[in-house]
Design an enzyme around this catalytic site. Structure first.
Site, PDB file in Angstrom:
ATOM      1  N   LYS A 139       3.059  -4.077 -35.926  1.00 33.54           N
ATOM      2  CA  LYS A 139       1.809  -4.416 -36.622  1.00 33.54           C
ATOM      3  C   LYS A 139       1.750  -5.909 -36.940  1.00 33.54           C
ATOM      4  O   LYS A 139       0.751  -6.579 -36.667  1.00 33.54           O
ATOM      5  CB  LYS A 139       1.683  -3.617 -37.938  1.00 33.54           C
ATOM      6  CG  LYS A 139       1.710  -2.109 -37.747  1.00 33.54           C
ATOM      7  CD  LYS A 139       1.544  -1.377 -39.065  1.00 33.54           C
ATOM      8  CE  LYS A 139       2.658  -1.613 -40.078  1.00 33.54           C
ATOM      9  NZ  LYS A 139       3.989  -1.140 -39.630  1.00 33.54           N
ATOM     10  N   GLU A 184       0.336  -6.152 -44.550  1.00 39.12           N
ATOM     11  CA  GLU A 184       0.872  -5.221 -45.574  1.00 39.12           C
ATOM     12  C   GLU A 184      -0.206  -4.765 -46.558  1.00 39.12           C
ATOM     13  O   GLU A 184       0.014  -4.732 -47.772  1.00 39.12           O
ATOM     14  CB  GLU A 184       2.024  -5.895 -46.351  1.00 39.12           C
ATOM     15  CG  GLU A 184       3.137  -6.443 -45.488  1.00 39.12           C
ATOM     16  CD  GLU A 184       4.140  -5.401 -45.012  1.00 39.12           C
ATOM     17  OE1 GLU A 184       3.832  -4.187 -45.081  1.00 39.12           O
ATOM     18  OE2 GLU A 184       5.212  -5.807 -44.559  1.00 39.12           O
ATOM     19  N   VAL A 185      -1.365  -4.390 -46.024  1.00 40.20           N
ATOM     20  CA  VAL A 185      -2.490  -4.025 -46.903  1.00 40.20           C
ATOM     21  C   VAL A 185      -2.186  -2.804 -47.772  1.00 40.20           C
ATOM     22  O   VAL A 185      -2.808  -2.626 -48.823  1.00 40.20           O
ATOM     23  CB  VAL A 185      -3.806  -3.763 -46.110  1.00 40.20           C
ATOM     24  CG1 VAL A 185      -4.343  -5.049 -45.530  1.00 40.20           C
ATOM     25  CG2 VAL A 185      -3.616  -2.693 -45.063  1.00 40.20           C
ATOM     26  N   HIS A 216       9.657  -8.161 -37.725  1.00 38.32           N
ATOM     27  CA  HIS A 216      11.062  -7.739 -37.607  1.00 38.32           C
ATOM     28  C   HIS A 216      11.769  -8.494 -36.494  1.00 38.32           C
ATOM     29  O   HIS A 216      12.995  -8.558 -36.475  1.00 38.32           O
ATOM     30  CB  HIS A 216      11.144  -6.228 -37.373  1.00 38.32           C
ATOM     31  CG  HIS A 216      10.733  -5.435 -38.569  1.00 38.32           C
ATOM     32  ND1 HIS A 216      11.498  -5.340 -39.700  1.00 38.32           N
ATOM     33  CD2 HIS A 216       9.602  -4.727 -38.840  1.00 38.32           C
ATOM     34  CE1 HIS A 216      10.879  -4.596 -40.602  1.00 38.32           C
ATOM     35  NE2 HIS A 216       9.717  -4.218 -40.095  1.00 38.32           N
ATOM     36  N   SER A 265       6.565  -0.844 -35.636  1.00 35.03           N
ATOM     37  CA  SER A 265       5.697  -0.540 -34.497  1.00 35.03           C
ATOM     38  C   SER A 265       4.987  -1.786 -33.962  1.00 35.03           C
ATOM     39  O   SER A 265       4.212  -1.691 -33.012  1.00 35.03           O
ATOM     40  CB  SER A 265       4.678   0.535 -34.892  1.00 35.03           C
ATOM     41  OG  SER A 265       3.838   0.068 -35.936  1.00 35.03           O
ATOM     42  N   GLY A 282       0.241   1.850 -38.159  1.00 41.35           N
ATOM     43  CA  GLY A 282       1.353   2.514 -37.475  1.00 41.35           C
ATOM     44  C   GLY A 282       2.542   2.558 -38.408  1.00 41.35           C
ATOM     45  O   GLY A 282       2.488   2.049 -39.524  1.00 41.35           O
TER      46      GLY A 282
END
Ligand code: ADP
Ligand code: TMP
Ligand code: MG
Ligand code: ZN
Length: 186
Positions: free
Chosen positions: A17, A85-86, A54, A15, A11
């Site tokens: 993740k 964070e791929v 966040h 969002s 996303g």
């Protein structure tokens, strides 16, 4: 032994993740399962030993540069591996993830599907192709306030598609607001 499964969480920015990844980590931790958590070293935003959402929830993680490093940290008894964070890892992540699944480990990957230019991050697309389950998250659009944010808009700086940042550079937007912002600013 059964093979593991692959869940890919994608996303735009904000969002949820990382929050979703942390929820899955909690489920395995509550069940006293053996897990390992990884993140790319490039993402220095908060610190290098944690993944942080966040909304500031955090979990300890091992920072890696190359996907193959993941295998060197495994002890052979892991039930699940989590990678945040791929989009910042190279495409050899695909082979590493497949190897883990085939050896019975559940793998959870989170990352951006699209850059702020709306170009797919290939490594994320490859993982999505192999996934047993894809969780596509949405954000609240920063412009119109609707829960339809599927894209990320970059409002400062250069055109680099790899550029660490947060509210200083990026907002989540819906497709209509993305197009409006692009027309206004180009
Ligand atoms: P991601 O990893 O996808 O960037 P995080 O899990 O780190 O997302 O952060 C999600 C959190 O960000 C939400 O729970 C919310 O508190 C906050 N947030 C900030 N801006 C937005 C937005 N526009 N839409 C949704 N959540 C937002
Ligand atoms: P997030 O999805 O957890 O919010 O983090 C995304 C990270 O990726 C953040 O550091 C900003 C960075 N980023 C890029 O490098 N290129 C992009 O095109 C976008 C949208 C984000
Ligand atoms: Mg995140
Ligand atoms: Zn909008």
């Amino acid at each position: 032994m059964n093979s593991g499964s692959l869940v890919v969480i994608v996303g735009p920015m904000y969002s949820g993740k990382t929050s979703e990844l942390i929820s899955f980590i909690e489920i395995y931790t509550l069940g006293k399962k053996k897990i390992k958590v990884f993140k790319p070293k490039i993402d220095y935003r908060y610190n290098n030993t944690q993944i942080v959402s966040h909304s500031k929830s955090a979990v300890d993680a091992i920072a890696i540069t190359k996907p193959k490093e993941i295998l060197t940290y495994l002890q052979g008894n892991e039930n699940a591996v989590f990678i945040d964070e791929v989009q910042f890892l190279d495409e050899t992540l695909r082979e590493v993830v497949l190897q883990m699944i085939e050896s019975g480990i559940d793998v959870y990957c989170a990352g951006l599907d699209l850059s702020f230019k709306a170009n797919p991050f290939i490594v994320t697309a490859l993982l999505m192709a192999h996934a047993d389950n894809i969780i596509k998250k949405k954000a609240v659009c920063h412009e119109c306030g609707e829960y339809r944010g599927t894209l990320t808009y970059k409002f400062v700086g250069n055109g680099d598609e790899i550029d660490i940042g947060g509210f200083d550079k990026y907002i989540a937007v819906c497709r209509d607001c993305y197009l409006k912002l692009k027309q206004k600013n180009e």
